[in-house]
Scaffold this active site. Structure first.
Site, PDB file in Angstrom:
ATOM      1  N   THR A 234       1.380  -4.750   4.149  1.00  0.00           N
ATOM      2  CA  THR A 234       1.189  -5.179   5.540  1.00  0.00           C
ATOM      3  C   THR A 234       0.646  -6.603   5.666  1.00  0.00           C
ATOM      4  OG1 THR A 234      -1.013  -4.181   5.567  1.00  0.00           O
ATOM      5  CG2 THR A 234       0.801  -2.829   6.386  1.00  0.00           C
TER       6      THR A 234
ATOM      7  N   THR B  76      -0.316 -22.501  19.908  1.00  0.00           N
ATOM      8  CA  THR B  76      -1.666 -22.185  20.399  1.00  0.00           C
ATOM      9  C   THR B  76      -2.411 -21.276  19.430  1.00  0.00           C
ATOM     10  OG1 THR B  76      -2.967 -21.191  22.176  1.00  0.00           O
ATOM     11  CG2 THR B  76      -0.759 -20.286  21.831  1.00  0.00           C
ATOM     12  N   GLN B  77      -3.725 -21.460  19.360  1.00  0.00           N
ATOM     13  CA  GLN B  77      -4.513 -20.546  18.538  1.00  0.00           C
ATOM     14  C   GLN B  77      -4.883 -19.287  19.335  1.00  0.00           C
ATOM     15  OE1 GLN B  77      -8.870 -22.275  18.287  1.00  0.00           O
ATOM     16  NE2 GLN B  77      -7.459 -23.870  17.658  1.00  0.00           N
TER      17      GLN B  77
ATOM     18  N   ASP C  80       1.545  -6.574  -4.452  1.00  0.00           N
ATOM     19  CA  ASP C  80       0.734  -6.591  -3.241  1.00  0.00           C
ATOM     20  C   ASP C  80       1.301  -7.759  -2.432  1.00  0.00           C
ATOM     21  OD1 ASP C  80      -2.560  -5.918  -2.493  1.00  0.00           O
ATOM     22  OD2 ASP C  80      -1.518  -7.554  -1.496  1.00  0.00           O
ATOM     23  N   SER C  81       1.473  -7.577  -1.137  1.00  0.00           N
ATOM     24  CA  SER C  81       2.199  -8.601  -0.385  1.00  0.00           C
ATOM     25  C   SER C  81       1.446  -9.927  -0.285  1.00  0.00           C
ATOM     26  CB  SER C  81       2.594  -8.099   0.999  1.00  0.00           C
ATOM     27  OG  SER C  81       1.493  -8.091   1.864  1.00  0.00           O
ATOM     28  N   SER C  82       0.178  -9.948  -0.709  1.00  0.00           N
ATOM     29  CA  SER C  82      -0.531 -11.233  -0.770  1.00  0.00           C
ATOM     30  C   SER C  82       0.134 -12.139  -1.799  1.00  0.00           C
ATOM     31  CB  SER C  82      -1.991 -11.019  -1.158  1.00  0.00           C
ATOM     32  OG  SER C  82      -2.572 -10.093  -0.284  1.00  0.00           O
TER      33      SER C  82
ATOM     34  N   THR D 244       0.809  -1.231   0.000  1.00  0.00           N
ATOM     35  CA  THR D 244       0.000   0.000   0.000  1.00  0.00           C
ATOM     36  C   THR D 244       0.833   1.267   0.000  1.00  0.00           C
ATOM     37  OG1 THR D 244      -1.829  -1.100   1.103  1.00  0.00           O
ATOM     38  CG2 THR D 244      -1.695   1.268   1.405  1.00  0.00           C
TER      39      THR D 244
HETATM   40  N1  ASP Z   1      -2.816  -5.627   0.398  1.00  0.00           N
HETATM   41  C1  ASP Z   1      -1.765  -4.734   0.809  1.00  0.00           C
HETATM   42  C2  ASP Z   1      -0.461  -5.527   0.834  1.00  0.00           C
HETATM   43  O1  ASP Z   1      -0.259  -6.282   1.728  1.00  0.00           O
HETATM   44  C3  ASP Z   1      -2.054  -4.171   2.152  1.00  0.00           C
HETATM   45  C4  ASP Z   1      -1.025  -3.210   2.681  1.00  0.00           C
HETATM   46  O2  ASP Z   1       0.042  -3.000   2.179  1.00  0.00           O
HETATM   47  O3  ASP Z   1      -1.334  -2.570   3.706  1.00  0.00           O
HETATM   48  O4  ASP Z   1       0.335  -5.385  -0.066  1.00  0.00           O
END
Ligand code: ASP
Length: 338
Positions: free
Chosen positions: A90, A271-272, A58-60, A13
């Site tokens: 994030t 642990t969860q 995007d970090s996903s 982001t």
């Molecule tokens: N979807 C974004 C990412 O992880 C979210 C972020 O950066 O806050 O790349």
């Protein structure tokens, strides 16, 4: 002498702009923002070099291949800079910080992963503060660790977790105090820091084994776990209840865990719960897991346990050594029950 920081921009982001399809990373944008920010022209600011990754993501979409690119980048610039800042989305930031903590062996300089919830192109961005504080910490403080900086706190990378999808206080370190707090002054808690190494940096690539994570829930069918544990699975982070408990009356579940253990599958009990640690000796429901070959993840986060498994498998160790080292503290990622 002016200090210097290497900034690697991987995406996320912080450097995104509005496009027809929603926020997306735009090449060259963040570099330009940093070049024109008056803060970076000040004398008390370190010199920074920004390197943008060829494909901003995007970090996903983050994978161990990108972790390797980041680790190599740090290694290649290690001697020229006082510290390193990794700009990152994030969503998977805690995984990257955990992975890098294991990959960068004998790290002597700060490597700080940060990003933002609101992009730099927006008026209310939190990226500006996160970036400036991360750069100052990386330049001026002797912190020989991979850390995550967010919203006034510097956390040990492999202790951090994303805890809020929307708020500015998006990260926490539930089982370890922050390494530093940034207020009117910057307070680094030196007593918490890892000791500096006495060997040069080495970088270990991760060749992810077949591992997975699974959470227990009331009514879980042993068949689900049995299917999950089938070859070629090599390891499982089992997120159990409370201090490491599982349904002890479910004979089928215990059988499938035992059979997996006999095949050499490493099952790690984490642990969860948000906070606290696994101690399988406390309850009968925990002890049975231990008796069926499950090892303790103590208070490791899911992110740390998973990336540590990646790391130990990548070292080419045998099952017994992986089990032993999973339960040892390698980079400050776990605490044994006192
Ligand atoms: N979807 C974004 C990412 O992880 C979210 C972020 O950066 O806050 O790349």
């Amino acid at each position: 002498m002016t200090r210097s920081v290497y900034i690697a921009h991987t995406g996320g982001t912080i450097g995104m702009k509005k496009t027809a399809n929603g926020y997306a990373p735009v090449r060259g944008y963040l570099d330009e923002v940093i070049r024109t920010m008056p803060e970076f022209a000040r004398e008390d600011m370190p010199t920074v070099v920004v390197r943008e990754f060829e494909t901003l993501i995007d970090s996903s979409d983050m994978t161990p291949s990108e972790w390797w690119r980041i680790a190599q980048d740090i290694r290649d610039h290690y001697d020229q800079f006082d510290g390193f800042v990794i700009l990152h989305g994030t969503d998977t930031m805690a995984y990257t910080a955990s992975a890098l903590s294991f990959m960068l062996e004998d790290l002597a300089k700060p490597v700080i992963v940060t990003g933002s919830q609101i992009p730099m192109c927006e008026l209310r961005t939190d990226g500006r503060d996160n970036l400036i504080s991360a750069v100052l910490l990386a330049a001026n403080y002797d912190i020989p660790e991979v850390c995550l900086y967010f919203h006034d706190r510097l956390y040990r990378g492999n202790r951090s977790q994303k805890v809020d999808a929307n708020g500015f206080h998006a990260f926490d370190s539930p089982n370890f105090p922050p390494l530093a707090e940034v207020g009117i002054s910057i307070e680094v808690n030196r007593s918490l820091l890892l000791p500096g190494p006495n060997k040069p940096l080495r970088v270990q690539q991760l060749n992810p084994p077949m591992v997975g994570t699974m959470s227990l829930f009331p009514g879980i069918n042993a068949g689900i776990i049995e299917n999950f544990l089938k070859p070629p699975l090599q390891g499982l982070i089992l997120q159990s209840y409370g201090s490491g408990n599982a349904p002890s009356k479910n004979a089928e579940l215990l059988r499938v865990l035992q059979e997996a253990n006999d095949r050499g599958v490493i099952v790690v009990n984490c642990t969860q719960c948000y906070r606290g640690l696994v101690d399988m000796n406390t309850y009968e429901c925990g002890r049975v897991l231990m008796q069926h070959g499950v090892i303790s993840g103590y208070d490791m986060t899911r992110e740390a346990a998973l990336t540590k498994l990646y790391y130990l498998f990548s070292l080419g160790l045998d099952t017994a050594s992986i089990k032993q080292r999973m339960q040892q503290n390698l980079r400050g990622e776990l605490t044994h029950p006192g």
